[in-house]
Design an enzyme around this catalytic site. Structure first.
Site, short mmCIF file in Angstrom:
data_model
loop_
_atom_site.label_atom_id
_atom_site.label_comp_id
_atom_site.label_asym_id
_atom_site.label_seq_id
_atom_site.Cartn_x
_atom_site.Cartn_y
_atom_site.Cartn_z
N ARG A 1 -3.31 -1.21 -6.42
CA ARG A 1 -2.41 -2.36 -6.43
C ARG A 1 -2.75 -3.18 -7.66
O ARG A 1 -3.83 -3.02 -8.23
CB ARG A 1 -2.58 -3.20 -5.17
CG ARG A 1 -3.95 -3.78 -5.05
CD ARG A 1 -4.15 -4.60 -3.78
NE ARG A 1 -5.58 -4.84 -3.64
CZ ARG A 1 -6.25 -4.74 -2.50
NH1 ARG A 1 -5.65 -4.42 -1.40
NH2 ARG A 1 -7.54 -4.98 -2.47
N CYS B 1 9.42 -39.21 -10.73
CA CYS B 1 8.10 -39.79 -10.96
C CYS B 1 7.25 -39.80 -9.70
O CYS B 1 6.15 -40.32 -9.68
CB CYS B 1 8.21 -41.19 -11.55
SG CYS B 1 8.96 -42.37 -10.43
N LYS C 1 0.83 -1.21 0.00
CA LYS C 1 0.00 0.00 0.00
C LYS C 1 0.86 1.26 0.00
O LYS C 1 0.67 2.16 -0.82
CB LYS C 1 -0.91 -0.03 1.24
CG LYS C 1 -2.06 0.90 1.20
CD LYS C 1 -2.89 0.77 2.47
CE LYS C 1 -3.72 -0.53 2.49
NZ LYS C 1 -4.28 -0.79 3.80
N SER D 1 15.34 -42.23 -11.99
CA SER D 1 14.06 -41.56 -11.80
C SER D 1 13.86 -41.43 -10.30
O SER D 1 13.85 -42.43 -9.58
CB SER D 1 12.94 -42.38 -12.43
OG SER D 1 11.70 -41.74 -12.19
N TYR E 1 13.21 -34.52 -17.08
CA TYR E 1 11.75 -34.51 -17.17
C TYR E 1 11.12 -34.66 -15.79
O TYR E 1 11.76 -35.09 -14.84
CB TYR E 1 11.25 -35.63 -18.10
CG TYR E 1 11.48 -37.03 -17.58
CD1 TYR E 1 10.55 -37.64 -16.74
CD2 TYR E 1 12.61 -37.75 -17.94
CE1 TYR E 1 10.75 -38.93 -16.25
CE2 TYR E 1 12.82 -39.04 -17.46
CZ TYR E 1 11.90 -39.62 -16.62
OH TYR E 1 12.09 -40.87 -16.13
N MET F 1 -5.72 -7.07 8.35
CA MET F 1 -5.15 -6.35 9.49
C MET F 1 -6.00 -5.10 9.74
O MET F 1 -7.04 -4.93 9.15
CB MET F 1 -3.70 -5.99 9.19
CG MET F 1 -2.80 -7.22 9.21
SD MET F 1 -1.11 -6.83 8.85
CE MET F 1 -1.18 -6.25 7.19
N HIS G 1 -16.05 -7.59 0.87
CA HIS G 1 -15.12 -8.49 1.55
C HIS G 1 -15.27 -9.93 1.04
O HIS G 1 -14.30 -10.59 0.68
CB HIS G 1 -15.38 -8.42 3.06
CG HIS G 1 -14.53 -9.35 3.86
ND1 HIS G 1 -14.94 -10.63 4.18
CD2 HIS G 1 -13.29 -9.22 4.38
CE1 HIS G 1 -13.99 -11.22 4.88
NE2 HIS G 1 -12.98 -10.38 5.02
N GLY H 1 -8.08 -6.59 4.15
CA GLY H 1 -8.96 -6.66 5.30
C GLY H 1 -8.46 -7.53 6.44
O GLY H 1 -9.16 -7.74 7.41
N ARG I 1 -3.01 3.21 8.50
CA ARG I 1 -3.36 2.07 7.65
C ARG I 1 -2.28 0.99 7.66
O ARG I 1 -1.09 1.29 7.64
CB ARG I 1 -3.57 2.54 6.20
CG ARG I 1 -4.39 3.80 6.10
CD ARG I 1 -4.46 4.31 4.67
NE ARG I 1 -5.19 3.42 3.78
CZ ARG I 1 -5.32 3.62 2.48
NH1 ARG I 1 -4.74 4.66 1.90
NH2 ARG I 1 -6.00 2.76 1.75
P1 ADP Z 1 -7.55 -2.35 3.79
O1 ADP Z 1 -6.14 -2.70 3.59
O2 ADP Z 1 -8.27 -3.27 4.70
O3 ADP Z 1 -8.25 -2.07 2.50
P2 ADP Z 1 -7.26 0.48 4.12
O4 ADP Z 1 -6.05 0.98 4.80
O5 ADP Z 1 -7.24 0.54 2.64
O6 ADP Z 1 -7.56 -0.98 4.62
O7 ADP Z 1 -8.44 1.35 4.71
C1 ADP Z 1 -9.76 0.96 4.89
C2 ADP Z 1 -10.70 1.93 4.21
O8 ADP Z 1 -10.50 3.26 4.66
C3 ADP Z 1 -10.49 1.94 2.73
O9 ADP Z 1 -11.74 1.96 2.10
C4 ADP Z 1 -9.77 3.23 2.47
O10 ADP Z 1 -10.06 3.76 1.22
C5 ADP Z 1 -10.29 4.13 3.58
N1 ADP Z 1 -9.28 5.12 3.94
C6 ADP Z 1 -8.03 4.87 4.36
N2 ADP Z 1 -7.33 6.00 4.54
C7 ADP Z 1 -8.17 7.01 4.22
C8 ADP Z 1 -8.03 8.44 4.17
N3 ADP Z 1 -6.89 9.03 4.49
N4 ADP Z 1 -9.08 9.15 3.80
C9 ADP Z 1 -10.24 8.54 3.48
N5 ADP Z 1 -10.45 7.22 3.48
C10 ADP Z 1 -9.41 6.45 3.84
MG MG Z 2 -7.69 -0.81 1.12
#
Ligand code: ADP
Ligand code: MG
Ligand code: MG
Length: 935
Positions: free
Chosen positions: A335, A850, A22, A782, A870, A102, A451, A100, A91
């Site tokens: 990503r 094998c 991220k 083999s 092989y 962590m 999710h 989702g 984040r």
């Molecule tokens: P995950 O890895 O579980 O997707 P994220 O870190 O992406 O968690 O965050 C969860 C939600 O919060 C996501 O929908 C993301 O877009 C939103 N979010 C994270 N940071 C911000 C921010 N700075 N402003 C607005 N929304 C945010």
């Molecule tokens: Mg996210």
């Protein structure tokens, strides 16, 4: 001084080891000039220090302070400032994305004062309190450990009072009340106040995100996805932008292509007046992203532009999170997106067609586990009848199972061997164990990016989501669909490719890809094209790229024919034990019980023509290609009746006053005499050939005469004779002398010169360690990696797998069973030694494998690396092995390892836990009962 914090402007996608997927990709978007709210990322290194020592590095807190000051300077306001606060999100993000799994905390910086500053104008009041209550909720559960469901209960209670299905109609007073109730809850449960100091909030949130690396669901996910446990997570701190400002704001998720099919276009979900987590959690039903075109055409146009630049930049499907704050678009994440197997093949092949990537790079973007998935059966649409419910086809495939309504029940039934379908209104991260246990997931809420959908696709599970006709009532453990009520335990069929739900078990038919292989790999036309053409194209590429040949393990003409259709270049293991079963059993018994040489020869003579015709059939199917025939391997008593069974039969005869069958008496004596405490290490393999007179001669004669017959019929038979379980070169030499004698005899008798190379299996450590000498008498090696694994580890597979392997996997003794993926360190070392020393003696020594590992993706890569000629695997695995052998041959020049690609490569090189191959009687399927336990 160590640097633990990087500003977005200092990072790039190549830094994902340090910044997580991220953080690295946010930095990359900043470099590309896309609109990203300012922020910085704390490294995975800081997290690892925290996890290993229990404390963060001392430099961390001051470094965070400095970087925060930069953001504050640029924004012209301070974190949590009372009149006009800066708010941030905290984040999580590891090198490999774990959607989702962590924690993330939003709106950090709000407190009893700054909430007033944030809501200082009437139009912002509601929004401010909504944000504050979200913070107390997220922070309370993530950082302070208060159970999340308690917050949800408070919320539901208030929503009920207002007769509103979600929180969108609550007013300021409600939100203030809820916030206060949340704070009370925190005080009660956590034993301290919700912290009012924004700096404390930020610091504690960072540590909580670190700690979430070791949360239950993150660990479970890593184990399943084979992600190493010691990577740690980075933490991104980012200026908040607000999608919950009102109707001209909102949040969404976008894909540059359909992650289910790979089709180009605009795919995604949008939720007006909401923050990002509302979209992903599936609590509110989203609208298709296309509707943004009417809701906010300017932002939509801008988004499409950014999507196009991202896809061009990453040269792959991108998955994007964005938020619109009062008409202004912000990019929050991107990503290289997870995708279904079908999408992986079609995107790779499209991008290669478009010249965006090379055909060899396309090969690097798919994997054997995905191909195996495409070979699974699908529902027979003509037999399906009408659907009882319809939703979004979020993850394709066909699954049948009993309905369950929670994760625990799913796990409970699955452990008992039942197939289940997890039905939820929406899933949360807590449902992960149930999703792992289930065949399919069905939800009534949420879109393609919910999710449930994201996780199911990642796991290759069938998923239909957003089936609004399905109303789940967890309390009475049933769901309704129209006027139908379906209670727990009822069997339903979930069609993840069409988004349909049927009652009962809909019959399955072969998948298009399977049909393609069964048809001999002819490029398809018609409706199957979309799915099959990319597979065809990429497999051709794999065949062109690979150095390893792929053969099959096949014991019958039928399997041999299939193997050939699937692209096998010969048979690497033709077991002969099946040829001693069935109606031939009495002959084998007679051979074992023979009291004189004449009796024994008679029995062998009777077996001979039958063996010969088996070999003729197989050699015919594999005409022109090598067929490696293994001499009899299992202990002879496996061909005799069970000892207890015999004893019972005789006791019953006695009790009835009849005298026992004399045959039973002698059988029992033989069984007793031949009983072994540890048959795996007893009289079997080459040892049999050396102590049972006439056995090798009979088998070799059958092979030689089959070769003659095929030659006379105008064929080009290429039989090779393989001696199992050799420990010492002397054993091989003795057998080889006998082989030579029989071949010479058959040549003289028939006038056809029969030449069959004689080689050996290397499946005992001693053989590997003395391979240099053995190669003096072996034309080929083999590796029988199953036995080699058993004997190297000292594991009796049938005993250990069920007894304690799951404990060993839990305790991390190994990350994957050594029977599934070759143990490079131990067994692999023996393989390397045998290859090097064998080739030193005989440079043209042909070497293959094998054991079942021959069809395991990660093991195939190993066999490529050590220079085998092989791999041989069950016919159904042949396409997988071809693909993986091609991928193994990709060179550094084909490598795309910049930042984000780590994730994709990870997804493609990993092998899922038991990537089962759909099989109906492939060689692997016969591993049990016993006579085959020695493959
Ligand atoms: P995950 O890895 O579980 O997707 P994220 O870190 O992406 O968690 O965050 C969860 C939600 O919060 C996501 O929908 C993301 O877009 C939103 N979010 C994270 N940071 C911000 C921010 N700075 N402003 C607005 N929304 C945010
Ligand atoms: Mg996210
Ligand atoms: Mg063996």
């Amino acid at each position: 001084m160590n640097t633990y914090v990087y500003d977005f402007a200092e990072g790039s996608r190549g830094m994902d080891d340090l910044l997580g997927n991220k953080g690295a990709n946010l930095a990359e978007m900043v470099r590309m000039g896309l609109p990203v709210p300012p922020g910085f990322t704390i490294t995975t290194e800081a997290c690892r220090t925290f996890l290993t020592t229990g404390a963060p590095p001392v430099e961390l807190r001051p470094q965070i302070r400095d970087h925060l000051a930069v953001i504050e300077g640029a924004a012209g306001k301070r974190l949590g400032q009372a009149d006009d606060p800066l708010l941030v999100s905290v984040r999580s993000g590891a090198r490999v994305s774990m959607p989702g799994m962590m924690e993330t905390v939003l709106d950090v910086g709000l407190n009893d004062y700054s909430v007033l500053g944030l809501g200082k104008t009437p139009d912002r009041e509601r929004f401010a309190w909504d944000s504050y209550r979200r913070l107390v909720q997220m922070y309370g559960s993530t950082v302070m450990g208060v159970e999340g469901s308690l917050f949800a209960e408070v919320l539901t209670r208030v929503e009920r009072q207002h007769h509103t299905p979600d929180d969108s109609r609550l007013d300021v007073c409600d939100l203030i009340r809820i916030t206060e109730a949340f704070k009370d809850l925190v005080r009660e449960r956590a034993g301290r106040e919700f912290p009012q100091d924004p700096a404390d909030q930020l610091w504690e949130a960072v540590l909580a995100v670190f700690a979430s690396w070791n949360g239950d669901r993150a660990r479970l996910y890593r184990r399943r996805e084979r992600i190493p446990d010691d990577l740690g997570t980075a933490v991104t701190v980012q200026t908040m932008v607000f999608g919950n400002f009102g109707p001209d704001s909102g949040s969404g998720v976008a894909f540059t292509r359909d992650p289910a099919t790979g089709r180009p276009g605009v795919y995604g979900d949008y939720l007006p007046s909401a923050q990002g987590e509302d979209v992903v959690s599936g609590v509110r039903n989203t609208v298709p992203l296309q509707e943004l075109a009417t809701l906010d055409p300017a932002s939509f146009a801008q988004l499409r532009e950014h999507m196009a630049s991202l896809e061009a930049h990453y040269r792959d499907l991108c998955d994007i999170e964005f938020t619109i704050e009062r008409g202004r678009l912000w990019m929050l994440q991107t990503r290289v997106g997870k995708r279904t197997a079908q999408a992986a093949f079609s995107i790779a092949s499209q991008l290669a067609d478009e010249g965006v990537i090379t055909p060899r790079q396309a090969l690097g973007r798919v994997d054997g586990a995905g191909l195996a998935q495409l070979m699974f059966p699908r529902f027979d649409t003509t037999a399906a009848g009408s659907a009882v419910a319809r939703g979004i086809p979020a993850s394709p495939g066909a699954a049948v199972g009993a309905v369950v309504f929670d994760s625990a029940e799913a796990v409970r039934r699955a452990v008992a061997g039942e197939k289940v379908v997890l039905v939820r209104s929406e899933t949360t991260a807590d449902d992960l164990p149930g999703m792992v246990a289930a065949q399919a997931v069905l939800t009534s809420h949420g879109g393609k990016t919910s999710h449930a959908a994201v996780v199911a696709r990642g796991m290759g599970k069938v998923c239909v989501c957003g089936a609004e006709g399905v109303v789940v009532d967890v309390r009475s453990r049933c769901f309704t669909a129209g006027d139908l009520t379906v209670s727990e335990g009822t069997v339903i069929s979930v069609d993840g490719s069409r988004g349909l739900v049927h009652m009962g078990a809909v019959p399955m038919v072969e998948s298009d890809v399977m049909r393609y292989f069964e048809g001999g790999g002819q490029p398809p036309d018609g409706a199957a094209q979309e799915c099959v053409r990319p597979v065809h194209r990429i497999l051709q590429q794999a065949d062109a790229a690979r150095r390893l040949e792929v053969r099959a393990n096949a014991d019958t003409p039928h399997d041999a024919a299939r193997a050939r259709r699937f692209g096998a270049q010969g048979i690497g293991l033709c077991r002969t034990e099946h040829m001693f079963l069935g109606d031939r059993r009495p002959l084998v018994e007679a051979m074992i019980l023979a009291e004189s040489a004449a009796d024994r020869d008679a029995a062998l003579d009777a077996l001979l023509p039958r063996q010969r015709s088996d070999f003729i059939g197989i050699l015919e199917e594999m005409d022109g290609l090598p067929v490696t025939i293994r001499l009899l391997d299992p202990p002879l008593h496996e061909f005799l009746p069970d000892r207890t069974e015999l004893a019972v039969r005789m006791a019953r005869d006695e009790a009835l006053g009849t005298s026992p069958d004399p045959r039973d008496t002698s059988l029992l004596a033989a069984v007793t005499r031949m009983h072994e405490e540890n048959p795996m290490l007893g009289l079997r393999g080459v040892r049999l050939g050396l102590v049972v007179p006439g056995l090798v001669a009979m088998q070799v004669r059958a092979i030689a005469e089959a070769v003659v017959a095929r030659r006379r019929a105008g064929g080009a038979p290429r039989a090779e004779i393989m001696v199992p379980l050799v420990d010492a070169v002397e054993e091989l030499r003795l057998v080889k002398d006998e082989v030579d004698r029989v071949l010479a005899a058959v040549s003289t008798e028939t006038g056809v010169a029969v030449e069959c190379p004689v080689g050996t299996m290397i499946e005992l450590p001693r053989a590997a360690l003395t391979a240099g000498r053995i190669a003096g008498d072996a034309r080929f090696f083999s590796f029988g990696t199953n036995d080699l694994t058993q004997t190297t580890w000292g594991f009796s597979r049938d005993d250990v797998e069920s007894a304690f392997f799951s404990a060993y996997l839990d305790k991390g003794v190994f990350a994957v069973s050594p029977f599934e993926t070759i143990d490079r360190e131990g067994v692999g070392r023996l393989v390397r030694i045998a290859v090097a020393e064998g080739r030193a003696t005989r440079p043209d020594l042909e070497i293959g494998v094998c054991g079942e590992h021959g069809g395991d993706p990660s093991s195939v890569h190993f066999f490529h690396e050590v220079g085998l000629d092989y791999v041989s695997c069950s016919p159904f695995r042949v396409p997988v092995a071809r693909l993986e052998a091609g991928r193994a041959a990709l060179s550094a020049a084909d490598d795309e390892s910049f930042g984000d690609f780590g994730d994709r490569m990870h997804a493609s090189t990993r092998t899922r836990l038991s990537p089962a191959i759909p099989g109906r009687g492939g060689a692997d399927d016969h591993r049990r009962p016993r006579p085959d336990a020695f493959g």
